[in-house]
Design a protein around this motif. Structure first.
Motif, PDB file in Angstrom:
ATOM      1  N   PRO A 188       0.801  -1.236   0.000  1.00  0.00           N
ATOM      2  CA  PRO A 188       0.000   0.000   0.000  1.00  0.00           C
ATOM      3  C   PRO A 188       0.835   1.287   0.000  1.00  0.00           C
ATOM      4  O   PRO A 188       0.304   2.358  -0.266  1.00  0.00           O
ATOM      5  CB  PRO A 188      -0.827  -0.100   1.283  1.00  0.00           C
ATOM      6  N   TYR A 189       2.125   1.180   0.291  1.00  0.00           N
ATOM      7  CA  TYR A 189       2.952   2.380   0.420  1.00  0.00           C
ATOM      8  C   TYR A 189       3.884   2.618  -0.763  1.00  0.00           C
ATOM      9  O   TYR A 189       4.150   3.759  -1.124  1.00  0.00           O
ATOM     10  CB  TYR A 189       3.819   2.293   1.693  1.00  0.00           C
ATOM     11  N   GLY A 190       4.433   1.564  -1.309  1.00  0.00           N
ATOM     12  CA  GLY A 190       5.435   1.707  -2.359  1.00  0.00           C
ATOM     13  C   GLY A 190       6.664   2.458  -1.862  1.00  0.00           C
ATOM     14  O   GLY A 190       7.298   3.192  -2.599  1.00  0.00           O
ATOM     15  N   ALA A 191       6.990   2.258  -0.599  1.00  0.00           N
ATOM     16  CA  ALA A 191       8.070   3.022   0.030  1.00  0.00           C
ATOM     17  C   ALA A 191       9.435   2.356  -0.082  1.00  0.00           C
ATOM     18  O   ALA A 191      10.443   2.979   0.206  1.00  0.00           O
ATOM     19  CB  ALA A 191       7.746   3.257   1.507  1.00  0.00           C
ATOM     20  N   ILE A 192       9.458   1.098  -0.491  1.00  0.00           N
ATOM     21  CA  ILE A 192      10.747   0.428  -0.624  1.00  0.00           C
ATOM     22  C   ILE A 192      11.247   0.675  -2.040  1.00  0.00           C
ATOM     23  O   ILE A 192      10.788   0.058  -2.995  1.00  0.00           O
ATOM     24  CB  ILE A 192      10.644  -1.076  -0.307  1.00  0.00           C
ATOM     25  N   GLU A 193      12.180   1.591  -2.121  1.00  0.00           N
ATOM     26  CA  GLU A 193      12.795   1.952  -3.395  1.00  0.00           C
ATOM     27  C   GLU A 193      14.224   1.425  -3.398  1.00  0.00           C
ATOM     28  O   GLU A 193      14.592   0.634  -2.536  1.00  0.00           O
ATOM     29  CB  GLU A 193      12.716   3.463  -3.589  1.00  0.00           C
ATOM     30  N   THR A 194      15.037   1.861  -4.322  1.00  0.00           N
ATOM     31  CA  THR A 194      16.382   1.307  -4.482  1.00  0.00           C
ATOM     32  C   THR A 194      17.193   1.322  -3.196  1.00  0.00           C
ATOM     33  O   THR A 194      17.743   0.305  -2.788  1.00  0.00           O
ATOM     34  CB  THR A 194      17.139   2.056  -5.596  1.00  0.00           C
ATOM     35  N   GLY A 195      17.281   2.461  -2.534  1.00  0.00           N
ATOM     36  CA  GLY A 195      18.079   2.550  -1.305  1.00  0.00           C
ATOM     37  C   GLY A 195      17.560   1.637  -0.215  1.00  0.00           C
ATOM     38  O   GLY A 195      18.335   0.935   0.448  1.00  0.00           O
ATOM     39  N   GLU A 196      16.261   1.638  -0.015  1.00  0.00           N
ATOM     40  CA  GLU A 196      15.647   0.790   1.008  1.00  0.00           C
ATOM     41  C   GLU A 196      15.832  -0.686   0.663  1.00  0.00           C
ATOM     42  O   GLU A 196      16.110  -1.509   1.531  1.00  0.00           O
ATOM     43  CB  GLU A 196      14.157   1.108   1.165  1.00  0.00           C
ATOM     44  N   ARG A 197      15.670  -1.006  -0.613  1.00  0.00           N
ATOM     45  CA  ARG A 197      15.843  -2.397  -1.059  1.00  0.00           C
ATOM     46  C   ARG A 197      17.252  -2.880  -0.728  1.00  0.00           C
ATOM     47  O   ARG A 197      17.437  -3.957  -0.171  1.00  0.00           O
ATOM     48  CB  ARG A 197      15.575  -2.517  -2.558  1.00  0.00           C
ATOM     49  N   GLU A 198      18.247  -2.066  -1.040  1.00  0.00           N
ATOM     50  CA  GLU A 198      19.630  -2.459  -0.760  1.00  0.00           C
ATOM     51  C   GLU A 198      19.852  -2.628   0.739  1.00  0.00           C
ATOM     52  O   GLU A 198      20.490  -3.592   1.170  1.00  0.00           O
ATOM     53  CB  GLU A 198      20.592  -1.433  -1.347  1.00  0.00           C
ATOM     54  N   GLU A 199      19.326  -1.707   1.539  1.00  0.00           N
ATOM     55  CA  GLU A 199      19.479  -1.797   2.995  1.00  0.00           C
ATOM     56  C   GLU A 199      18.813  -3.058   3.535  1.00  0.00           C
ATOM     57  O   GLU A 199      19.379  -3.750   4.389  1.00  0.00           O
ATOM     58  CB  GLU A 199      18.875  -0.574   3.677  1.00  0.00           C
ATOM     59  N   LEU A 200      17.610  -3.356   3.062  1.00  0.00           N
ATOM     60  CA  LEU A 200      16.891  -4.528   3.546  1.00  0.00           C
ATOM     61  C   LEU A 200      17.584  -5.827   3.131  1.00  0.00           C
ATOM     62  O   LEU A 200      17.705  -6.755   3.935  1.00  0.00           O
ATOM     63  CB  LEU A 200      15.443  -4.509   3.065  1.00  0.00           C
ATOM     64  N   CYS A 201      18.055  -5.885   1.895  1.00  0.00           N
ATOM     65  CA  CYS A 201      18.762  -7.089   1.437  1.00  0.00           C
ATOM     66  C   CYS A 201      20.047  -7.299   2.238  1.00  0.00           C
ATOM     67  O   CYS A 201      20.357  -8.426   2.643  1.00  0.00           O
ATOM     68  CB  CYS A 201      19.064  -6.999  -0.059  1.00  0.00           C
ATOM     69  N   GLU A 202      20.789  -6.226   2.484  1.00  0.00           N
ATOM     70  CA  GLU A 202      22.005  -6.325   3.292  1.00  0.00           C
ATOM     71  C   GLU A 202      21.662  -6.781   4.713  1.00  0.00           C
ATOM     72  O   GLU A 202      22.395  -7.569   5.312  1.00  0.00           O
ATOM     73  CB  GLU A 202      22.731  -4.982   3.328  1.00  0.00           C
ATOM     74  N   TYR A 203      20.554  -6.296   5.229  1.00  0.00           N
ATOM     75  CA  TYR A 203      20.132  -6.660   6.575  1.00  0.00           C
ATOM     76  C   TYR A 203      19.767  -8.139   6.658  1.00  0.00           C
ATOM     77  O   TYR A 203      20.177  -8.831   7.604  1.00  0.00           O
ATOM     78  CB  TYR A 203      18.948  -5.795   7.002  1.00  0.00           C
ATOM     79  N   VAL A 204      19.010  -8.637   5.700  1.00  0.00           N
ATOM     80  CA  VAL A 204      18.632 -10.056   5.680  1.00  0.00           C
ATOM     81  C   VAL A 204      19.895 -10.913   5.686  1.00  0.00           C
ATOM     82  O   VAL A 204      20.008 -11.880   6.446  1.00  0.00           O
ATOM     83  CB  VAL A 204      17.729 -10.361   4.463  1.00  0.00           C
ATOM     84  N   ASP A 205      20.862 -10.546   4.875  1.00  0.00           N
ATOM     85  CA  ASP A 205      22.140 -11.244   4.807  1.00  0.00           C
ATOM     86  C   ASP A 205      22.886 -11.132   6.142  1.00  0.00           C
ATOM     87  O   ASP A 205      23.381 -12.124   6.681  1.00  0.00           O
ATOM     88  CB  ASP A 205      22.965 -10.645   3.668  1.00  0.00           C
ATOM     89  N   ALA A 206      22.964  -9.932   6.699  1.00  0.00           N
ATOM     90  CA  ALA A 206      23.722  -9.702   7.933  1.00  0.00           C
ATOM     91  C   ALA A 206      23.160 -10.489   9.109  1.00  0.00           C
ATOM     92  O   ALA A 206      23.920 -10.991   9.947  1.00  0.00           O
ATOM     93  CB  ALA A 206      23.748  -8.204   8.264  1.00  0.00           C
ATOM     94  N   VAL A 207      21.849 -10.612   9.197  1.00  0.00           N
ATOM     95  CA  VAL A 207      21.239 -11.390  10.285  1.00  0.00           C
ATOM     96  C   VAL A 207      21.650 -12.860  10.169  1.00  0.00           C
ATOM     97  O   VAL A 207      22.002 -13.499  11.165  1.00  0.00           O
ATOM     98  CB  VAL A 207      19.698 -11.225  10.291  1.00  0.00           C
ATOM     99  N   LEU A 208      21.625 -13.372   8.955  1.00  0.00           N
ATOM    100  CA  LEU A 208      22.051 -14.765   8.757  1.00  0.00           C
ATOM    101  C   LEU A 208      23.530 -14.933   9.094  1.00  0.00           C
ATOM    102  O   LEU A 208      23.917 -15.890   9.773  1.00  0.00           O
ATOM    103  CB  LEU A 208      21.791 -15.197   7.312  1.00  0.00           C
TER     104      LEU A 208
END
Length: 131
Positions: free
Chosen positions: A83-103
């Motif tokens: 509903p927001y469309g708030a995950i753009e390029t910068g957010e996507r990169e941060e979230l992907c890095e975070y998913v990796d970092a937690v693992l």
């Protein structure tokens, strides 16, 4: 502890709201306030907290268990972002890095995990990600 991207967003929104109140930033120029509404950020934070807890609970996880955890957080983020469309390029990169970092913090060798499945490390979330 790994800092969640949502915390960075909270901080930026808080800073911009403070600057608006002080008269040093025009509301029209406060991109963070508009891009990351509180409900969006809170939902992302909850999804990331659940992911962290799930990954911490894994003991000698199989590849399937790790991928299932990644799938759950990514599909949760898909639903949150819809509903927001708030995950753009910068957010996507941060979230992907975070998913990796937690693992990685939990002892999973993400490079080896993805290689075993014919993927590059940066493709960890791609199978499920809409954002």
């Amino acid at each position: 502890m790994i800092e969640r991207p949502s915390q960075q967003w909270y901080d930026e929104v808080r800073d911009q709201r403070s600057r608006i109140a002080a008269g040093t930033l025009a509301e029209a120029d406060a991109y963070a306030v508009h891009l990351w509404p509180e409900a969006f950020t809170a939902a992302v934070d909850a999804a990331l907290a659940a992911y962290e807890a799930e990954v911490r609970s894994l003991v000698s996880p199989t590849d399937e268990q790790v991928f299932a955890s990644v799938e759950r957080v990514v599909t949760a983020l898909n639903a949150i972002d819809e509903p927001y469309g708030a995950i753009e390029t910068g957010e996507r990169e941060e979230l992907c890095e975070y998913v990796d970092a937690v693992l990685t913090a939990a002892g999973v060798d993400v490079g080896e995990l993805t290689a075993r499945h014919g993927l590059h490390r940066f493709e960890l979330t791609d199978r499920w990600r809409d954002w």
